[in-house]
Every structure is written in C-alpha cells, then in structure tokens.
Enzyme design. Structure first.
Site, mmCIF file in Angstrom:
data_model
loop_
_atom_site.group_PDB
_atom_site.id
_atom_site.type_symbol
_atom_site.label_atom_id
_atom_site.label_comp_id
_atom_site.label_asym_id
_atom_site.label_seq_id
_atom_site.Cartn_x
_atom_site.Cartn_y
_atom_site.Cartn_z
ATOM 1 N N ASP A 150 -6.212 1.989 -3.475
ATOM 2 C CA ASP A 150 -7.445 1.893 -2.682
ATOM 3 C C ASP A 150 -7.647 3.094 -1.764
ATOM 4 O O ASP A 150 -8.642 3.182 -1.071
ATOM 5 C CB ASP A 150 -7.503 0.577 -1.902
ATOM 6 C CG ASP A 150 -6.475 0.482 -0.778
ATOM 7 O OD1 ASP A 150 -5.562 1.345 -0.697
ATOM 8 O OD2 ASP A 150 -6.568 -0.468 0.022
ATOM 9 N N ASP A 176 -2.700 5.909 -3.471
ATOM 10 C CA ASP A 176 -1.554 5.227 -2.877
ATOM 11 C C ASP A 176 -1.090 4.113 -3.819
ATOM 12 O O ASP A 176 -1.600 3.969 -4.930
ATOM 13 C CB ASP A 176 -1.917 4.687 -1.496
ATOM 14 C CG ASP A 176 -2.988 3.603 -1.557
ATOM 15 O OD1 ASP A 176 -3.741 3.560 -2.547
ATOM 16 O OD2 ASP A 176 -3.075 2.793 -0.623
ATOM 17 N N SER A 201 0.831 -1.204 0.000
ATOM 18 C CA SER A 201 0.000 0.000 0.000
ATOM 19 C C SER A 201 0.870 1.259 0.000
ATOM 20 O O SER A 201 1.608 1.507 -0.927
ATOM 21 C CB SER A 201 -0.947 -0.038 1.199
ATOM 22 O OG SER A 201 -1.885 1.004 1.145
ATOM 23 N N ASP A 208 -1.457 0.863 -4.133
ATOM 24 C CA ASP A 208 -2.352 -0.156 -4.693
ATOM 25 C C ASP A 208 -3.724 0.392 -5.072
ATOM 26 O O ASP A 208 -4.644 -0.372 -5.372
ATOM 27 C CB ASP A 208 -2.496 -1.348 -3.750
ATOM 28 C CG ASP A 208 -3.224 -1.014 -2.457
ATOM 29 O OD1 ASP A 208 -2.972 0.069 -1.901
ATOM 30 O OD2 ASP A 208 -4.027 -1.841 -1.987
#
Length: 474
Positions: free
Chosen positions: A244, A240, A99, A242
């Site tokens: 999400d 960010d 992340s 990834d």
C-alpha cells in the site's frame, strides 16, 4: 497490542494465538452489534509474506467463524486489493500485515463492509477487546477451512489497474522491480509488462525484508543504484510488505519522495481537493491544481478529511500520505474508464501515474521530479527508541517555548510551531524540522526541509543527534 497510524500492531510472538483471536472476536462482535454485519455474512481475510502471518490469519479465521461468519481466504494479496474486493462484495475484511516494520512484528488492519475503520471504530474495538479479556476470553483453535477466493480477489484488482493507462503507455521504458518480500511483487511485473514496459525483476526473497518507503535504508538505496546502473534502467519500483506504499527510484536509482509521488498521482487523476498529512512537503500547496487539506499522520485521519470534503460537496477528492500511498474518496474518469473510489492506501496508482508522466514527456524521472520545484526534504527515524522516552521528550518540548528554544539552540531559532501531529517547527531561516514519535512502533521520527539536499540532510542529522543527546541526558 496497540492501534497506531494504520491498524493494530505488536510483536509477532504476542500477536499469535489468543491475542489475535481476541481482537478478531472484538471486531466481529462490533460488526454484529452495530448492524454492519449479520451471522452468515462473508468476511474476507488476507495476509502478507511474514512467517507469522499464516498462523495469525488462521487464529482470526477460527475466532470469526466461531461468531458465525463465512470466512473467505484471499491469500497473500496487496492490502488495497483486499479492500477493493471487500467493497465489491460488501463484506468486512481483515488483513494480517505489519506493513514496513521489522519481521519480528506484525499487525492487523480492519475493514468494515464500507471501507477502512476509523479512529472511533478503533476505540470501540479496543473497548470490546478489553471487556472480553477481563471476562476471561479463552481461545481454542478450530481448524477452520475457509473458501479460497485469492484468484478472484487478485483478478478484480488487476482489472482495476489494467485500465489506468493505455496499453502502450510504457513502450520503450525499462523498469526494474525490486521484488523482495512484498505481496505486490508479481502484480507489479505483470502490469508493467501489460503497459509495454521492459521489466527487470530482481531481489526476490523468501525471507521477509522490511522496506520503509518513507525512510529507505542506505543498503536498499545502494542496491537500487547498482541495479539501475547495471541494466541502464529508466526507473526502479517496489512497495512495502503489504503493497500500500510505493517506492519509485529514478534512472540513477535515487528514490523519489513519497509525497512527490502522491502529488504526481493527484495531478494525474485530476483531483480538485486533496487531503494529506502535515508531514507532506510544505511546497505541495503551490505545486498542484487543487485545494489542500492538512491532517494528522495516518490513513484514518486522511480518510476522515476526504469524507468531510466529499460531504461538503467537493468532487474529485483524493488523498495521499508522505509515504506515497494514494487514496480516493470519489470516482475518477481515467483513460476513458471509471476508476472507482478506493479510500485506502494504494501503491499502484502513484507508481503507474509517475511512470506514465515520464514516458509521455520523454524525460528522465530525475528531470520530472526537479520540475516540481519542491523544497528539498529528508526523513529518518531512530529505531528501538523506547515509547516512554519519546513521550517524555515530546512533553518536555511542549512544556514551554524556552524548552523548545534550548533544544534547538545548536540548530537554529524558532520562527513558528505547528502541533497538529508531533512538533513541526519553522525556523527563522525558513528551514523546517519536525519531531514525531511513530504511532505503531518504538521509533522516533524526524523530518526536515531546506533549500538544498545537503542542507535538508544536515538538518535531519542534526535533529536526530539532538534527540539522541536528550535521551542520553535524561
């Protein structure tokens, strides 16, 4: 390895090889033993752009193929895209991502065929991994060649988002996209153009850049401000690693808080029940047309709260975290289309909702943000802060009211305390300060709310300074 607020986390060098294979095997055995999956079932794997992610993904693919799963490679895609495709295919998923944390760290997020795992699942997977480890688990790479489903996975997610707004909703809006190393970078550009926006992509990087949307670095803010000024932008967006957690900055390049983005998205969807952690702004209850349920920090807790609300007969149930990631537990009718439930964090709904509100009202984002009249809030963290020190500090503060009063004496008098997740203290002058160790990294976080931006920042800096002082003195 350790489960945090969302997924398994650890140093990349530790996660490569045996460790990632161990936890992937534990996850696969859990699916098989529980009856959620059978030998031969498909299992999807995605990853972010970290240097370590391809190797870790390959380790997981080898381990799961060894258990008899049919591995489908979804490539470098946003986590919500992988989760959506998994729900559509009724297949379990595994996302290799750290992340927003630094590049020397990585992680794995696990999804059952019916969605993101919860805390009870984490306990069982950890116990399974411990048992395998004690039994002398050995891992040998197999060179598994998964089927490539990256195009199908991304296409399904694009289709979902392409119907959220009318195709001309962002006509006349000029948006910068800070691409850096987020897996959402190309789809953000594509979708914004689809809705009519003029798009200025910038900052694309082949090296991984950690962007924490909940505590945007001064360096990143300076970059956003510079680009916004140079190109006369109406907004700057990003995500960010990834994809999400959203990042939205106004026309000056100043980032909007994630919980404000969540609030805007919840109103945009027409949610009637909203679940959000205790760290989200205290003014949210009065700023929306919905019932608010507060939880601990982390998507598993938000998802659990949404499930409970839905099971209790609530309709139009959504959730968001202080980082801005939006989750939905029920279907929503949006723009004449049905937006299916996606109970995992997503950056696209809050980004599109926020831009569309500004475009439809024909007002700058800074004016839109101010119109919600939320208390001013600030958040930051001390990085490389030993987990043991965080634990000792929290134990000290919880040991008695005298300890907490002494710790906060230079800052203010304690009025009330919430211990849902960390310690959230309301001072007698109504300012709020919240101390919380990170659930997935050696960091100590601090959150502050006050009547002005300067007061919130002052309280935040005072809180961080008290943490430093205590750590040095103890």
């Amino acid at each position: 390895m350790k489960f945090g607020t969302s997924g398994l986390r650890g140093l990349s060098v530790d996660l490569k090889g045996r460790a990632s294979a161990l936890y992937a095997t534990a996850f696969g055995r859990y699916l098989l033993d529980s009856g959620m999956a059978r030998h031969g079932d498909a299992l999807l794997i995605g990853k972010d752009f970290r240097d370590s992610s391809p190797e870790i993904a390959a380790n997981c693919a080898d381990a799961l193929a060894g258990l008899g799963f049919d591995i489908l490679d979804c490539g470098a895609v946003p986590t919500p895209a992988l989760a959506l495709y998994g729900l559509q295919q009724k297949a379990a998923c595994l996302m290799v991502t750290g992340s927003h944390i630094p590049a020397d760290r990585n992680g794995i997020k696990f999804y059952r065929p019916d969605g993101e795992i919860g805390k009870a699942d984490e306990v069982t997977i950890t116990a399974e991994a411990t048992e395998l480890d004690r039994a002398g688990f050995a891992f040998q790479p197999r060179g598994t060649k998964p089927q490539d489903r990256s195009v199908e996975c991304l296409a399904a997610f694009r289709e979902r988002n392409a119907n959220i707004l009318p195709t001309d909703a962002l006509d006349g809006v000029k948006v910068g996209v800070y691409q850096h190393s987020t897996v959402a970078r190309d789809l953000l550009v594509d979708l914004l153009k689809h809705f009519g926006a003029t798009v200025v992509p910038f900052g694309r990087s082949e090296a991984f850049i950690p962007v924490d949307t909940e505590a945007v670095s001064e360096e990143t803010i300076a970059k956003l401000k510079d680009v916004a000024r140079q190109h006369s932008l109406d907004a700057v967006v990003s995500a960010d690693g990834d994809g999400d957690r959203p990042l939205v900055a106004d026309e000056t390049g100043t980032p909007l808080r994630g919980d404000l983005l969540g609030l805007i998205a919840a109103n945009f969807l027409g949610a009637t029940s909203v679940v959000t952690p205790v760290t989200s702004n205290s003014g949210i209850e009065a700023a929306g047309r919905f019932n608010i349920i507060r939880t601990r920090v982390g998507s598993p807790f938000v998802i659990s709260g949404m499930q409970e609300a839905f099971a209790a007969g609530q309709t139009h149930v959504a959730g968001f975290e202080a980082n801005g990631g939006v989750l939905t537990a029920s279907d929503f009718d949006v723009n004449g289309h049905k937006l299916r439930a996606l109970p995992t964090r997503d950056c696209f709904v809050p980004i599109l909702a926020t831009l569309s509100v500004a475009a439809s009202r024909r007002k700058p984002l800074s004016v839109i943000a101010a119109s919600y009249h939320l208390p001013f809030a600030a958040a930051d963290r001390l990085e490389n802060f030993p987990v043991e020190t965080s634990a000792r500090l929290m134990a000290y503060l919880r040991a008695g009211s005298a300890n907490l009063a002494a710790f906060l004496q230079p800052i203010g008098e304690v009025g009330g305390v919430s211990d849902i997740d960390g310690l959230r203290v309301t001072l007698k002058d109504r300012r709020i300060i919240h101390f919380r160790p990170s659930g997935n990294a050696p960091e100590m976080r601090c959150y502050a709310e006050a009547e002005s931006e300067a007061a919130a920042l002052g309280l935040l800096h005072a809180g961080l300074e008290r943490i430093r002082w205590w750590a040095q003195a103890n």
